[in-house]
Design a protein around this motif. Structure first.
Motif, mmCIF file in Angstrom:
data_model
loop_
_atom_site.group_PDB
_atom_site.id
_atom_site.type_symbol
_atom_site.label_atom_id
_atom_site.label_comp_id
_atom_site.label_asym_id
_atom_site.label_seq_id
_atom_site.Cartn_x
_atom_site.Cartn_y
_atom_site.Cartn_z
ATOM 1 N N ALA A 1 5.954 -2.828 -9.714
ATOM 2 C CA ALA A 1 5.815 -2.680 -8.258
ATOM 3 C C ALA A 1 4.355 -2.841 -7.833
ATOM 4 O O ALA A 1 4.064 -3.277 -6.717
ATOM 5 C CB ALA A 1 6.361 -1.324 -7.810
ATOM 6 N N GLY A 2 3.452 -2.487 -8.745
ATOM 7 C CA GLY A 2 2.021 -2.651 -8.459
ATOM 8 C C GLY A 2 1.652 -4.122 -8.364
ATOM 9 O O GLY A 2 1.007 -4.568 -7.400
ATOM 10 N N ARG A 3 2.090 -4.888 -9.348
ATOM 11 C CA ARG A 3 1.768 -6.314 -9.358
ATOM 12 C C ARG A 3 2.471 -7.056 -8.223
ATOM 13 O O ARG A 3 1.919 -7.965 -7.616
ATOM 14 C CB ARG A 3 2.179 -6.943 -10.704
ATOM 15 N N LYS A 4 3.693 -6.629 -7.941
ATOM 16 C CA LYS A 4 4.489 -7.340 -6.950
ATOM 17 C C LYS A 4 4.036 -7.034 -5.529
ATOM 18 O O LYS A 4 3.914 -7.935 -4.699
ATOM 19 C CB LYS A 4 5.960 -6.929 -7.119
ATOM 20 N N LYS A 5 3.782 -5.738 -5.247
ATOM 21 C CA LYS A 5 3.506 -5.376 -3.853
ATOM 22 C C LYS A 5 2.420 -4.324 -3.667
ATOM 23 O O LYS A 5 2.314 -3.722 -2.601
ATOM 24 C CB LYS A 5 4.800 -4.868 -3.192
ATOM 25 N N GLN A 6 1.663 -4.068 -4.725
ATOM 26 C CA GLN A 6 0.628 -3.025 -4.647
ATOM 27 C C GLN A 6 1.198 -1.667 -4.261
ATOM 28 O O GLN A 6 0.605 -0.926 -3.477
ATOM 29 C CB GLN A 6 -0.466 -3.417 -3.669
ATOM 30 N N ILE A 7 2.376 -1.417 -4.803
ATOM 31 C CA ILE A 7 3.009 -0.127 -4.538
ATOM 32 C C ILE A 7 2.804 0.788 -5.736
ATOM 33 O O ILE A 7 2.924 0.346 -6.883
ATOM 34 C CB ILE A 7 4.491 -0.344 -4.197
ATOM 35 N N ARG A 8 2.450 2.036 -5.469
ATOM 36 C CA ARG A 8 2.179 2.981 -6.549
ATOM 37 C C ARG A 8 3.429 3.783 -6.894
ATOM 38 O O ARG A 8 4.240 4.081 -6.017
ATOM 39 C CB ARG A 8 1.022 3.906 -6.154
ATOM 40 N N VAL A 9 3.555 4.096 -8.192
ATOM 41 C CA VAL A 9 4.735 4.806 -8.706
ATOM 42 C C VAL A 9 4.262 5.956 -9.588
ATOM 43 O O VAL A 9 3.623 5.719 -10.619
ATOM 44 C CB VAL A 9 5.617 3.850 -9.545
ATOM 45 N N ASN A 10 4.547 7.171 -9.193
ATOM 46 C CA ASN A 10 4.169 8.338 -9.992
ATOM 47 C C ASN A 10 5.336 9.307 -10.078
ATOM 48 O O ASN A 10 6.307 9.195 -9.326
ATOM 49 C CB ASN A 10 2.962 9.045 -9.354
ATOM 50 N N ALA B 1 -4.933 9.216 -3.199
ATOM 51 C CA ALA B 1 -4.563 8.938 -4.593
ATOM 52 C C ALA B 1 -4.454 7.428 -4.833
ATOM 53 O O ALA B 1 -3.663 6.982 -5.664
ATOM 54 C CB ALA B 1 -3.248 9.630 -4.927
ATOM 55 N N SER B 2 -5.254 6.659 -4.124
ATOM 56 C CA SER B 2 -5.072 5.198 -4.128
ATOM 57 C C SER B 2 -5.267 4.532 -5.487
ATOM 58 O O SER B 2 -4.884 3.382 -5.662
ATOM 59 C CB SER B 2 -6.002 4.561 -3.089
ATOM 60 N N ALA B 3 -5.869 5.232 -6.448
ATOM 61 C CA ALA B 3 -6.006 4.636 -7.788
ATOM 62 C C ALA B 3 -5.094 5.308 -8.809
ATOM 63 O O ALA B 3 -5.216 5.062 -10.008
ATOM 64 C CB ALA B 3 -7.470 4.713 -8.246
ATOM 65 N N VAL B 4 -4.184 6.141 -8.349
ATOM 66 C CA VAL B 4 -3.295 6.855 -9.276
ATOM 67 C C VAL B 4 -1.925 6.194 -9.276
ATOM 68 O O VAL B 4 -1.219 6.210 -8.262
ATOM 69 C CB VAL B 4 -3.142 8.343 -8.863
ATOM 70 N N THR B 5 -1.552 5.610 -10.394
ATOM 71 C CA THR B 5 -0.192 5.058 -10.500
ATOM 72 C C THR B 5 0.260 5.088 -11.957
ATOM 73 O O THR B 5 -0.568 5.030 -12.871
ATOM 74 C CB THR B 5 -0.100 3.639 -9.902
ATOM 75 N N GLY B 6 1.561 5.233 -12.162
ATOM 76 C CA GLY B 6 2.125 5.309 -13.508
ATOM 77 C C GLY B 6 1.930 6.661 -14.166
ATOM 78 O O GLY B 6 2.162 6.808 -15.361
ATOM 79 N N GLY C 1 0.819 -1.212 0.000
ATOM 80 C CA GLY C 1 0.000 0.000 0.000
ATOM 81 C C GLY C 1 0.851 1.260 0.000
ATOM 82 O O GLY C 1 0.323 2.369 -0.036
ATOM 83 N N GLY C 2 2.146 1.076 0.038
ATOM 84 C CA GLY C 2 3.052 2.221 0.036
ATOM 85 C C GLY C 2 3.109 2.885 -1.334
ATOM 86 O O GLY C 2 2.502 2.424 -2.299
ATOM 87 N N ALA C 3 3.836 3.977 -1.381
ATOM 88 C CA ALA C 3 3.901 4.726 -2.636
ATOM 89 C C ALA C 3 5.252 5.385 -2.811
ATOM 90 O O ALA C 3 5.961 5.650 -1.834
ATOM 91 C CB ALA C 3 2.801 5.783 -2.670
#
Ligand code: NAD
Length: 286
Positions: free
Chosen positions: A204-213, A265-270, A164-166
């Motif tokens: 990182a999303g698939r591996k650990k549900q981590i968001r990257v922006n 921003a839990s649905a914002v990644t990439g 859940g980290g970012a």
């Protein structure tokens, strides 16, 4: 428990890294920073002597606490990569465990885990040279310090980032539009960083549900930007031409970073998120 953030690329109180640290501290996070080894001494001395106290003040009146400052040189992944001239350089001699792998290990030993990873660093030794005059060495150095450094940090910190980290980095519009003066392969480095943001968001999303922006920030007169040489001109250009004709404050980037790494921003990644008074949307200078 409050969240814990590691912010790589803080060495004074002028840049985006400092502003992001403040915004995260204001939101209740514990702040760890990674400071470039050659800048460590002056940064720690200034902190200790209260030189930054004015700019440590948070909206609630308290002063931001930096829980720990880690020496870091993000162009080296592990001790085996450090060449002799750096190892014996007197600006590095007083510090230890500053390669990316070692810093991640130290943070793990000290705190176990983090929730937020911020990359706010860049370096391009030939930034003042046009791309057409840039050497292979200069180009690769820009990519190493400004783009791969992010991959390396995420690679080594991922095991200790809580689910859940970012994570977030800072980019610049020179990646996608020609900005004369932003040379030495720095434009290429930002293009790589933005592309990597998408790929790393997937991995990182698939591996650990981590968001990257990444935040594409407008011009700020930071120490790094002053070294490029035309920052005042860019600030003036932005003031004249952006939809919002106001100074861009580092805190505005800090606040956006705090939003992006928060559950809001839990649905914002990439994503590449522009914090530039809207300058990127203009097609005609006015
Ligand atoms: P800054 O000087 O505050 O931050 C850059 C930091 O990178 C410095 O603290 C420096 O010590 C550190 N650094 C350089 N090489 C390093 C290395 N090998 N290992 C570890 N640290 C290293 O300046 P800033 O402008 O706030 O830069 C932060 C980020 O914002 C950068 O990615 C920059 O490209 C980006 N950015 C800046 C602007 C601007 O106008 N200032 C605009 C868009 C994006």
């Amino acid at each position: 428990r409050g969240k814990r953030a590691f912010i790589a690329g803080v060495a004074d109180d002028n840049g985006y890294g400092w502003a992001i640290a403040k915004a995260l501290a204001a939101a209740g996070a514990d702040i760890l920073v990674g400071t470039w080894v050659p800048a460590l001494n002056i940064f720690e001395t200034s902190l200790r002597r209260g030189k930054f106290d004015g700019s440590r003040r948070l909206p609630n009146g308290s002063l931001m606490e930096i829980v720990k400052v880690y020496p870091l040189d993000a162009v080296f992944d592990s001790p085996e990569d450090v060449p002799e001239d750096i190892r014996t350089n007197k600006r590095y001699a007083g510090s230890s465990n500053w390669t990316v792998k070692e810093v991640a290990e130290s943070v793990k030993n000290d705190f176990g885990s983090i929730d937020i990873l911020v990359h706010s660093l860049a370096n391009g030794p030939e930034v003042t040279k046009p791309l057409l005059e840039t050497s292979r060495k200069g180009y690769l150095a820009a990519l190493s310090a400004s783009s791969y450094s992010y991959i390396s940090l995420l690679q080594h910190f991922l095991p200790i980032i809580n689910p859940g980290g970012a994570t977030i980095s800072l980019t610049y519009i020179a990646s996608e539009r020609s900005i004369p003066g932003y040379g030495g392969g720095m434009s290429s480095a930002k293009a790589a960083l933005e592309s990597d943001t998408k790929v790393l968001a997937f991995e990182a999303g698939r591996k650990k549900q981590i968001r990257v922006n990444t935040i594409s920030a407008g011009p700020l007169g930071s120490r790094a930007a002053k070294a490029i040489g035309f920052i005042e001109k860019m600030i003036e250009y932005s003031y004249t031409n952006a939809p919002l004709q106001k100074e861009l404050l580092a805190d505005e980037v800090g606040n956006t970073a705090a939003f992006l790494v928060s559950p809001l921003a839990s649905a914002v990644t990439g994503s590449v998120v522009y914090v530039d008074n809207g300058l990127n949307t203009m097609g005609l200078a006015t």
